[in-house]
Design a protein around this motif. Structure first.
Motif, short mmCIF file in Angstrom:
data_model
loop_
_atom_site.label_atom_id
_atom_site.label_comp_id
_atom_site.label_asym_id
_atom_site.label_seq_id
_atom_site.Cartn_x
_atom_site.Cartn_y
_atom_site.Cartn_z
N LEU A 1 23.57 -25.84 45.74
CA LEU A 1 22.52 -25.20 46.52
C LEU A 1 21.19 -25.83 46.13
O LEU A 1 20.97 -26.16 44.96
N SER B 1 27.82 -25.90 56.49
CA SER B 1 28.70 -24.97 55.79
C SER B 1 29.62 -25.73 54.83
O SER B 1 29.77 -26.95 54.95
N VAL C 1 22.41 -25.76 51.71
CA VAL C 1 23.73 -26.05 51.14
C VAL C 1 23.94 -27.56 51.23
O VAL C 1 23.75 -28.15 52.29
N ALA D 1 32.34 -14.07 43.59
CA ALA D 1 31.54 -15.17 43.06
C ALA D 1 31.42 -15.02 41.55
O ALA D 1 31.38 -13.91 41.01
N LEU E 1 31.09 -20.87 53.50
CA LEU E 1 29.74 -20.52 53.09
C LEU E 1 28.80 -21.16 54.11
O LEU E 1 28.79 -22.39 54.25
N SER F 1 25.29 -20.04 54.75
CA SER F 1 23.88 -20.07 54.36
C SER F 1 23.67 -19.21 53.13
O SER F 1 24.52 -18.42 52.74
N VAL F 2 22.49 -19.40 52.53
CA VAL F 2 22.11 -18.65 51.33
C VAL F 2 20.64 -18.29 51.49
O VAL F 2 19.84 -19.10 51.97
N VAL G 1 32.83 -19.73 44.26
CA VAL G 1 33.30 -18.66 45.15
C VAL G 1 34.81 -18.76 45.19
O VAL G 1 35.37 -19.81 45.54
N GLU H 1 21.59 -14.21 48.15
CA GLU H 1 22.57 -13.58 49.04
C GLU H 1 23.32 -14.69 49.75
O GLU H 1 22.72 -15.54 50.40
N LEU H 2 24.65 -14.67 49.58
CA LEU H 2 25.51 -15.66 50.22
C LEU H 2 25.96 -15.12 51.57
O LEU H 2 26.31 -13.95 51.69
N HIS H 3 25.97 -15.99 52.58
CA HIS H 3 26.39 -15.60 53.92
C HIS H 3 27.59 -16.46 54.31
O HIS H 3 27.60 -17.67 54.06
N PHE H 4 28.57 -15.83 54.94
CA PHE H 4 29.84 -16.49 55.26
C PHE H 4 30.13 -16.41 56.75
O PHE H 4 29.60 -15.56 57.46
#
Length: 157
Positions: A113, A95, A82, A39, A69, A71-72, A59, A131-134
């Motif tokens: 975001l 996503s 998102v 990122a 992506l 969630s954050v 990203v 914190e980025l979640h994938f």
């Protein structure tokens, strides 16, 4: 003789198993058979609202498989959603896709975001941790500097 073939057979079977791990994605892509995410260009314009803020970043995926992506999270907000922008209208999505060998650009006027239910209002010069979640890769921490409300990043690739 059987003992010597056992370890060799295990090595070959393991190699074949690993070679097949990336095969479920569409297209072959370049690089590895998995996503390789990083990122950059992260920032948050100083919020003008007491309870909402926007965030932007890019990203990049140097890997051979796509990711998403999903969630954050951030300690400064009750929730971070998102959003994508289609025909000038923003809408929350579950996503955003990150193509193999490509990038996901979250920018003003585009996908972004939304930090909702702010616990404190970030000020210019501060840094917000997110914190980025994938879908397929592990979580990634990103430091997002707070810029002036009117900040426009310089473009140029």
């Amino acid at each position: 003789m059987r003992r010597r073939l056992g370890p060799a057979a295990l090595v070959i079977a393991g190699a074949l198993t690993l070679a097949g791990c990336g095969g479920s994605g569409s297209g072959s892509g370049s690089g590895s058979g998995k996503a390789e995410l990083s990122a950059g260009s992260a920032y948050m314009p100083q919020p003008v609202s007491d309870d909402m803020a926007a965030g932007f970043l890019t990203v990049t995926n140097k890997g051979g498989a796509p990711d998403e992506l999903t969630s954050v999270t951030s300690d400064i907000a009750g929730q971070v959603t998102v959003h994508e922008t289609v025909d000038g209208a923003m809408q929350e999505v579950k996503s955003l896709k990150i193509p193999a060998g490509g990038r996901l650009e979250l920018k003003s006027g585009g996908d972004h975001l939304m930090f909702e239910q702010l616990k404190s209002k970030p000020k210019e010069g501060q840094t917000v941790s997110v914190e980025l979640h994938f879908a397929h890769s592990g979580p990634m921490k990103v430091e997002m500097p707070v810029k002036p409300a009117t900040y426009t990043p310089k473009t140029g690739h």
